[in-house]
Design a protein around this motif. Structure first.
Motif, short mmCIF file in Angstrom:
data_model
loop_
_atom_site.label_atom_id
_atom_site.label_comp_id
_atom_site.label_asym_id
_atom_site.label_seq_id
_atom_site.Cartn_x
_atom_site.Cartn_y
_atom_site.Cartn_z
N PHE A 130 0.76 -1.08 -0.06
CA PHE A 130 0.22 -0.02 0.06
C PHE A 130 0.81 1.01 0.05
O PHE A 130 0.68 2.20 -0.80
N ILE A 131 1.88 1.25 0.88
CA ILE A 131 2.76 2.46 0.94
C ILE A 131 3.68 2.65 -0.40
O ILE A 131 3.64 3.85 -0.81
N PHE A 132 4.22 1.76 -0.97
CA PHE A 132 5.14 1.83 -1.88
C PHE A 132 4.66 1.52 -3.21
O PHE A 132 5.31 2.17 -4.30
N VAL A 133 3.59 0.97 -3.50
CA VAL A 133 3.08 0.79 -4.98
C VAL A 133 1.70 1.67 -4.82
O VAL A 133 1.77 2.34 -5.96
N PHE A 134 0.95 1.69 -3.96
CA PHE A 134 -0.26 2.66 -3.95
C PHE A 134 -0.12 3.98 -3.56
O PHE A 134 -0.78 4.95 -3.70
N GLY A 135 1.07 4.28 -2.93
CA GLY A 135 1.33 5.49 -2.41
C GLY A 135 0.28 5.91 -1.30
O GLY A 135 0.00 7.22 -1.28
N VAL A 136 -0.17 5.05 -0.34
CA VAL A 136 -1.07 5.45 0.49
C VAL A 136 -0.41 5.75 1.89
O VAL A 136 0.55 5.10 2.11
N ASN A 137 -0.78 7.01 2.46
CA ASN A 137 -0.10 7.30 3.76
C ASN A 137 -0.73 6.48 4.77
O ASN A 137 -2.09 6.74 5.35
N MET A 138 -0.01 5.39 5.29
CA MET A 138 -0.31 4.65 6.15
C MET A 138 0.21 4.83 7.57
O MET A 138 0.19 4.04 8.64
N LYS A 139 0.67 6.11 7.75
CA LYS A 139 1.04 6.54 9.24
C LYS A 139 0.10 6.99 10.01
O LYS A 139 -0.76 7.89 9.71
#
Length: 269
Positions: A130-139
């Motif tokens: 999610f973070i590195f492929v979709f660029g979602v902010n998971m913080k």
């Protein structure tokens, strides 16, 4: 207490090793979460076309919402309902009824071991995707509150599913009830759509049901803002409400388990 903790650890570790031998089965579920998330991306891209926010959520927050929903699903996934109904239907539950450890605690120990394995097979790989492929902010907005809320979600999902499994003591073949209930649970928990998108009257009902504490509330706590049915709570208030609901669910589960055992022994007389 030390002996009880040692028993829980032993059961959890045995379950971990058992499922580790068949980890390819668990790894196959890695495809499901990202595919469903990709569908959500396409849907919400169209919904947000020309709009900054929908029901108070920005597009990035919406993607984070479904990203967190997916992670919570992997972390709190539970099969206690299916397993318990199978034991009752086959008659194998009698072996657990004779043991000094209550079955609900045995099942919870199994879940601890099963989901511990899932942390590195499912949760971490999907989060990285999610973070590195979709660029979602998971913080998480507040890591402490987010972790505590997800832990409470883990407990709530177990208690609710185990209560569903206990219906087998009265219905024997409760598969149909189980499937319908689990579908309603997912809808009412905010798995498919945030609960804040439902009509106001329905939101008021959903606020008092236990299902929001499985997915919707911990997801909103993770994002950093909780609102439902016009009720805004701080993160501490939201997690406190969730903790109270989990405590009630635990008491109900133990009480229902006692009633189920009395019925089970009554049938055998």
């Amino acid at each position: 207490m030390r002996r009880l903790i040692a028993v829980i650890q032993a059961i959890g570790f045995a379950t971990y090793k058992e499922w580790a031998a068949f980890r390819s089965h668990m790894a196959a579920s890695l495809l499901v979460g990202p595919v469903l998330f990709l569908v959500q991306v396409f849907i919400w891209q169209a919904m947000y076309d020309g709009k900054e926010t929908l029901n108070g959520l920005t597009y990035s927050q919406m993607l984070a919402y479904f990203g967190v929903v997916t992670l919570i699903h992997y972390i709190s996934f539970d099969f206690a309902d299916w397993n318990l109904q199978m034991l009752v239907r086959s008659g194998k539950f009698v072996t657990f009824a004779l043991r000094p450890l209550p079955h609900w605690l045995f099942a919870f120990s199994q879940k601890l071991g099963h989901r511990s394995l899932a942390l590195w097979i499912e949760v971490l790989p999907v989060m990285a995707l999610f973070i590195f492929v979709f660029g979602v902010n998971m913080k998480p907005a507040a890591p402490g509150w987010a972790i505590l809320s997800i832990m409470l979600s883990f407990l709530m999902n177990f208690f609710i599913n185990y209560c569903v499994g206990l219906t087998a003591f009265w219905l024997v073949r409760a598969e149909g009830v189980r499937r319908v209930f689990l579908l309603l649970k997912d809808v009412s928990a905010g798995v498919f759509i945030p609960l804040s998108f439902f009509p106001d009257a329905l939101q008021k009902i959903l606020f008092f049901l236990p299902f929001q504490f499985i997915t919707y509330l911990p997801t909103r706590v993770y994002i950093g803002d909780y609102e439902l049915a016009g009720i805004h709570l701080s993160l501490g208030e939201a997690v406190g409400l969730q903790a109270a609901a989990v405590a009630v669910a635990g008491v109900v589960t133990i009480a229902l388990y006692g009633a189920a055992l009395r019925r089970f022994t009554g049938v055998g007389v």
